[in-house]
Design a protein around this motif. Structure first.
Motif, PDB file in Angstrom:
ATOM      1  N   ARG A  52      44.742 -82.406 -13.968  1.00 45.36           N
ATOM      2  CA  ARG A  52      43.604 -83.101 -13.361  1.00 45.36           C
ATOM      3  C   ARG A  52      42.948 -84.075 -14.314  1.00 45.36           C
ATOM      4  O   ARG A  52      42.498 -85.149 -13.922  1.00 45.36           O
ATOM      5  CB  ARG A  52      42.561 -82.070 -12.898  1.00 45.36           C
ATOM      6  N   GLY A  53      42.872 -83.690 -15.573  1.00 44.48           N
ATOM      7  CA  GLY A  53      42.129 -84.501 -16.539  1.00 44.48           C
ATOM      8  C   GLY A  53      42.928 -85.694 -17.041  1.00 44.48           C
ATOM      9  O   GLY A  53      42.512 -86.841 -16.900  1.00 44.48           O
ATOM     10  N   VAL A  54      44.084 -85.427 -17.604  1.00 42.00           N
ATOM     11  CA  VAL A  54      44.878 -86.505 -18.223  1.00 42.00           C
ATOM     12  C   VAL A  54      45.612 -87.303 -17.140  1.00 42.00           C
ATOM     13  O   VAL A  54      45.852 -88.506 -17.288  1.00 42.00           O
ATOM     14  CB  VAL A  54      45.869 -85.912 -19.254  1.00 42.00           C
ATOM     15  N   GLY A  55      45.951 -86.624 -16.026  1.00 41.18           N
ATOM     16  CA  GLY A  55      46.541 -87.337 -14.887  1.00 41.18           C
ATOM     17  C   GLY A  55      48.022 -87.079 -14.725  1.00 41.18           C
ATOM     18  O   GLY A  55      48.801 -87.238 -15.673  1.00 41.18           O
ATOM     19  N   GLU A  56      48.374 -86.705 -13.505  1.00 42.05           N
ATOM     20  CA  GLU A  56      49.748 -86.321 -13.162  1.00 42.05           C
ATOM     21  C   GLU A  56      50.773 -87.408 -13.428  1.00 42.05           C
ATOM     22  O   GLU A  56      51.923 -87.137 -13.720  1.00 42.05           O
ATOM     23  CB  GLU A  56      49.773 -86.010 -11.670  1.00 42.05           C
ATOM     24  N   ALA A  84      40.369 -83.500 -22.766  1.00 38.45           N
ATOM     25  CA  ALA A  84      40.232 -82.653 -21.577  1.00 38.45           C
ATOM     26  C   ALA A  84      39.628 -81.293 -21.948  1.00 38.45           C
ATOM     27  O   ALA A  84      38.733 -80.791 -21.254  1.00 38.45           O
ATOM     28  CB  ALA A  84      41.593 -82.479 -20.905  1.00 38.45           C
ATOM     29  N   GLY A  85      40.085 -80.722 -23.059  1.00 45.69           N
ATOM     30  CA  GLY A  85      39.557 -79.422 -23.488  1.00 45.69           C
ATOM     31  C   GLY A  85      38.088 -79.507 -23.868  1.00 45.69           C
ATOM     32  O   GLY A  85      37.305 -78.602 -23.571  1.00 45.69           O
ATOM     33  N   VAL A  86      37.710 -80.616 -24.510  1.00 42.91           N
ATOM     34  CA  VAL A  86      36.305 -80.776 -24.910  1.00 42.91           C
ATOM     35  C   VAL A  86      35.432 -80.935 -23.659  1.00 42.91           C
ATOM     36  O   VAL A  86      34.353 -80.331 -23.568  1.00 42.91           O
ATOM     37  CB  VAL A  86      36.141 -81.989 -25.870  1.00 42.91           C
ATOM     38  N   VAL A  87      35.912 -81.669 -22.674  1.00 42.18           N
ATOM     39  CA  VAL A  87      35.135 -81.825 -21.434  1.00 42.18           C
ATOM     40  C   VAL A  87      35.008 -80.459 -20.744  1.00 42.18           C
ATOM     41  O   VAL A  87      33.926 -80.079 -20.292  1.00 42.18           O
ATOM     42  CB  VAL A  87      35.787 -82.865 -20.479  1.00 42.18           C
ATOM     43  N   ARG A  88      36.097 -79.717 -20.707  1.00 44.85           N
ATOM     44  CA  ARG A  88      36.049 -78.378 -20.092  1.00 44.85           C
ATOM     45  C   ARG A  88      34.984 -77.526 -20.783  1.00 44.85           C
ATOM     46  O   ARG A  88      34.163 -76.887 -20.141  1.00 44.85           O
ATOM     47  CB  ARG A  88      37.446 -77.739 -20.204  1.00 44.85           C
ATOM     48  N   SER A  89      34.959 -77.570 -22.106  1.00 38.75           N
ATOM     49  CA  SER A  89      34.002 -76.771 -22.864  1.00 38.75           C
ATOM     50  C   SER A  89      32.564 -77.277 -22.644  1.00 38.75           C
ATOM     51  O   SER A  89      31.636 -76.478 -22.484  1.00 38.75           O
ATOM     52  CB  SER A  89      34.379 -76.842 -24.346  1.00 38.75           C
ATOM     53  N   PHE A  90      32.414 -78.579 -22.622  1.00 44.43           N
ATOM     54  CA  PHE A  90      31.102 -79.225 -22.376  1.00 44.43           C
ATOM     55  C   PHE A  90      30.522 -78.720 -21.048  1.00 44.43           C
ATOM     56  O   PHE A  90      29.339 -78.398 -20.949  1.00 44.43           O
ATOM     57  CB  PHE A  90      31.331 -80.746 -22.343  1.00 44.43           C
ATOM     58  N   LEU A  91      31.407 -78.584 -20.055  1.00 42.56           N
ATOM     59  CA  LEU A  91      30.953 -78.124 -18.739  1.00 42.56           C
ATOM     60  C   LEU A  91      30.739 -76.614 -18.735  1.00 42.56           C
ATOM     61  O   LEU A  91      29.712 -76.116 -18.279  1.00 42.56           O
ATOM     62  CB  LEU A  91      31.991 -78.488 -17.670  1.00 42.56           C
ATOM     63  N   GLU A  92      31.715 -75.891 -19.279  1.00 43.16           N
ATOM     64  CA  GLU A  92      31.663 -74.429 -19.225  1.00 43.16           C
ATOM     65  C   GLU A  92      30.426 -73.887 -19.939  1.00 43.16           C
ATOM     66  O   GLU A  92      29.842 -72.898 -19.526  1.00 43.16           O
ATOM     67  CB  GLU A  92      32.945 -73.864 -19.861  1.00 43.16           C
ATOM     68  N   HIS A  93      30.012 -74.538 -21.019  1.00 41.91           N
ATOM     69  CA  HIS A  93      28.889 -74.024 -21.806  1.00 41.91           C
ATOM     70  C   HIS A  93      27.597 -74.781 -21.540  1.00 41.91           C
ATOM     71  O   HIS A  93      26.628 -74.650 -22.295  1.00 41.91           O
ATOM     72  CB  HIS A  93      29.258 -74.030 -23.286  1.00 41.91           C
ATOM     73  N   GLY A  94      27.586 -75.575 -20.487  1.00 42.81           N
ATOM     74  CA  GLY A  94      26.357 -76.249 -20.061  1.00 42.81           C
ATOM     75  C   GLY A  94      25.775 -77.179 -21.110  1.00 42.81           C
ATOM     76  O   GLY A  94      24.560 -77.366 -21.179  1.00 42.81           O
ATOM     77  N   LEU A  95      26.615 -77.784 -21.957  1.00 41.47           N
ATOM     78  CA  LEU A  95      26.076 -78.668 -23.006  1.00 41.47           C
ATOM     79  C   LEU A  95      25.387 -79.886 -22.400  1.00 41.47           C
ATOM     80  O   LEU A  95      24.539 -80.514 -23.035  1.00 41.47           O
ATOM     81  CB  LEU A  95      27.190 -79.127 -23.971  1.00 41.47           C
ATOM     82  N   PHE A  96      25.719 -80.184 -21.136  1.00 39.94           N
ATOM     83  CA  PHE A  96      25.102 -81.327 -20.449  1.00 39.94           C
ATOM     84  C   PHE A  96      23.618 -81.085 -20.204  1.00 39.94           C
ATOM     85  O   PHE A  96      22.863 -82.011 -19.963  1.00 39.94           O
ATOM     86  CB  PHE A  96      25.820 -81.600 -19.110  1.00 39.94           C
ATOM     87  N   ALA A  97      23.198 -79.794 -20.274  1.00 39.84           N
ATOM     88  CA  ALA A  97      21.792 -79.482 -20.011  1.00 39.84           C
ATOM     89  C   ALA A  97      20.912 -79.782 -21.224  1.00 39.84           C
ATOM     90  O   ALA A  97      19.695 -79.838 -21.122  1.00 39.84           O
ATOM     91  CB  ALA A  97      21.651 -78.020 -19.606  1.00 39.84           C
ATOM     92  N   ASP A  98      21.521 -79.966 -22.401  1.00 39.02           N
ATOM     93  CA  ASP A  98      20.743 -80.328 -23.599  1.00 39.02           C
ATOM     94  C   ASP A  98      20.330 -81.790 -23.520  1.00 39.02           C
ATOM     95  O   ASP A  98      20.844 -82.543 -22.689  1.00 39.02           O
ATOM     96  CB  ASP A  98      21.601 -80.151 -24.865  1.00 39.02           C
ATOM     97  N   SER A  99      19.422 -82.185 -24.405  1.00 35.85           N
ATOM     98  CA  SER A  99      19.061 -83.610 -24.454  1.00 35.85           C
ATOM     99  C   SER A  99      20.310 -84.401 -24.807  1.00 35.85           C
ATOM    100  O   SER A  99      21.058 -84.007 -25.702  1.00 35.85           O
ATOM    101  CB  SER A  99      18.026 -83.859 -25.546  1.00 35.85           C
ATOM    102  N   GLN A 100      20.506 -85.470 -24.128  1.00 31.23           N
ATOM    103  CA  GLN A 100      21.721 -86.267 -24.351  1.00 31.23           C
ATOM    104  C   GLN A 100      21.424 -87.435 -25.277  1.00 31.23           C
ATOM    105  O   GLN A 100      20.289 -87.855 -25.386  1.00 31.23           O
ATOM    106  CB  GLN A 100      22.266 -86.755 -22.996  1.00 31.23           C
ATOM    107  N   PRO A 101      22.373 -88.020 -25.955  1.00 34.57           N
ATOM    108  CA  PRO A 101      23.802 -87.746 -25.813  1.00 34.57           C
ATOM    109  C   PRO A 101      24.251 -86.480 -26.550  1.00 34.57           C
ATOM    110  O   PRO A 101      23.568 -86.012 -27.454  1.00 34.57           O
ATOM    111  CB  PRO A 101      24.443 -88.977 -26.458  1.00 34.57           C
TER     112      PRO A 101
END
Ligand code: HAM
Length: 416
Positions: A52-56, A84-101
């Protein structure tokens, strides 16, 4: 049967590991200055993440992944890249909820089943950064400037920054139609893989290594010339930041990057001196990847550089990196009792951070001195019963041959 390492893998031997450590430290220090923090992600992930991430339709996913079923019958893939792994981790651990960037970096090994050649391995190492949450052109410039800073810090001056604008999904839709029409007219001359690419994702034809397909593309429309106004403005802001920062670039309309997640800015730092695999670093924006992997819309930009290729560039430019530091002191012992005393002294010196060495091979004192010479110890001291009784010995500076009497308890102070 003698066992050999699998094709496309390398051992980083002790004679080279200090260079790697120096490079890694340089990269970490620069990330620190730029306020990027390290993230460590698993070596393997669920295969679906990369599909899904890198593309079929990318070569990486369609041809190059190390994929297997684990004992629980889950499809697992060794990471072919870090994003892709970093994005997965960013989502899984809710890092998007911290002040960005969110500014992250990684030093990882990656796995791609490619045909090995100079600069192309099946297990290779990448240093990469990913910056989430910032859609501003300043973020693109920041990430590019970090790469430039690395090359400057290492004294590398002969890499070219090539940069392109590959638009967003909406401008790419119209472009893909144009490209498809162009390629359809030449369909019969395309290789079989490209004929398939043409149907599923025509921009991937640019990845083809066949000379015939590449020559057919020479007159093809370029996405750079077809982007929408917003994408155009974003790109011109990126270049104006680069100009302000004094970072030279070349616009290369043929860069599309081999991974499907990119949008708008894409870039590569290329060397002409290390053979066919001259791309030392590649990256770009991926404003739709977080969403693609199940998150709320969140822009991202990053790059990765191959460390083996970076070392090739350094070697080619004649830039030497530090080697393992030699021992400051070697204590040569005469006899068993002296050897124990030497072990004690060496241990104390090491605890004080001094690089001290002794014999472990039960060598004669003559052979010990020969060995001390071989390992380039800066100083030596011979320790026998007399020295132990007197509590002092002769410290010899190996390059000059100069000697001086030093009390054993004073040895430590000689090296601090
Ligand atoms: P990539 O262009 O596939 O991008 O790889 C980045 C770098 O990894 C290349 O420029 C090259 O130096 C090195 N590399 C790739 N394949 C090999 C190989 N088989 N052997 C040795 N070195 C290799 C990515 O991986 C993206 N994840 C970069 C990125 C990060 N984009 C946004 N964020």
């Amino acid at each position: 049967m003698s066992l050999k390492a699998p094709k496309g893998t390398i051992d980083i031997l002790p004679k080279d590991s200090a260079k790697w450590q120096f490079l890694e430290k340089t990269l970490r220090d620069i990330c620190d200055a730029f306020q990027f923090q390290e993230i460590r992600i698993p070596v393997f992930e669920h295969t679906e993440l990369y599909v899904r991430g890198v593309g079929e339709t990318s070569d990486v996913v369609s041809k190059e992944m190390y994929t297997f079923n684990d004992k629980g019958d889950r499809s697992i893939t060794l990471r072919p890249e870090g994003t892709a792994g970093v994005v997965r981790s960013f989502l899984e651990h809710g890092l998007f909820a911290d002040s960005q960037p969110t500014k992250l970096y990684y030093l990882i090994s990656c796995y791609r089943y490619e045909k090995p050649q100079a600069g192309r391995l099946r297990e290779f190492r990448q240093f990469g950064v990913e910056m989430f949450g910032a859609s501003s052109p300043a973020a693109d410039a920041e990430v590019i400037s970090l790469v430039k800073h690395i090359f400057d810090a290492l004294g590398i001056t002969n890499l070219t920054l090539n940069i392109n604008n590959i638009g967003c999904p909406s401008c790419r839709k119209a472009y893909n139609e144009q490209l498809k029409a162009y390629l359809n007219e030449r369909k019969d001359s395309l290789c079989e893989t490209c004929r398939e690419r043409l149907e599923r994702n025509p921009m991937r034809v640019f990845d083809c290594k066949s000379e015939i397909c590449q020559s057919l593309l020479s007159e093809a429309p370029r996405i750079y010339d077809c982007v929408c106004e917003d994408c155009h403005n974003h790109f011109s802001e990126v270049t104006s930041y680069l100009e302000e920062m004094g970072i030279a670039y070349q616009i290369d309309k043929s860069i599309v990057r081999g991974l499907d997640y990119y949008s708008r800015t894409v870039f590569e730092f290329v060397s002409n001196n290390i053979g066919a695999q001259g791309t030392v670093c590649g990256g770009g924006r991926y404003d739709y990847l977080v969403e693609e992997l199940g998150g709320k819309p969140c822009p991202g930009i990053g790059f990765a550089m191959g460390i083996e290729r970076l070392l090739m560039v350094l070697e080619n430019a004649g830039i030497t990196l530090p080697e393992q530091k030699e021992p400051q002191l070697y204590i040569a012992a005469i006899g068993k009792e002296a050897d124990k005393k030497a072990a004690k002294i060496v241990n104390e010196l090491r605890c004080a951070g001094i690089r001290a060495e002794k014999d472990y091979m039960e060598r004669s004192v003559k052979a010990q001195m020969k060995y001390a010479n071989k390992i380039k110890a800066a100083y030596t001291m011979v320790l026998g019963d007399d020295e132990i009784a007197a509590g002092e010995g002769q410290l010899k500076q190996m390059d000059t041959g100069e000697t001086r009497q030093v009390r054993l308890e004073e040895l430590k102070n000689m090296f601090q």
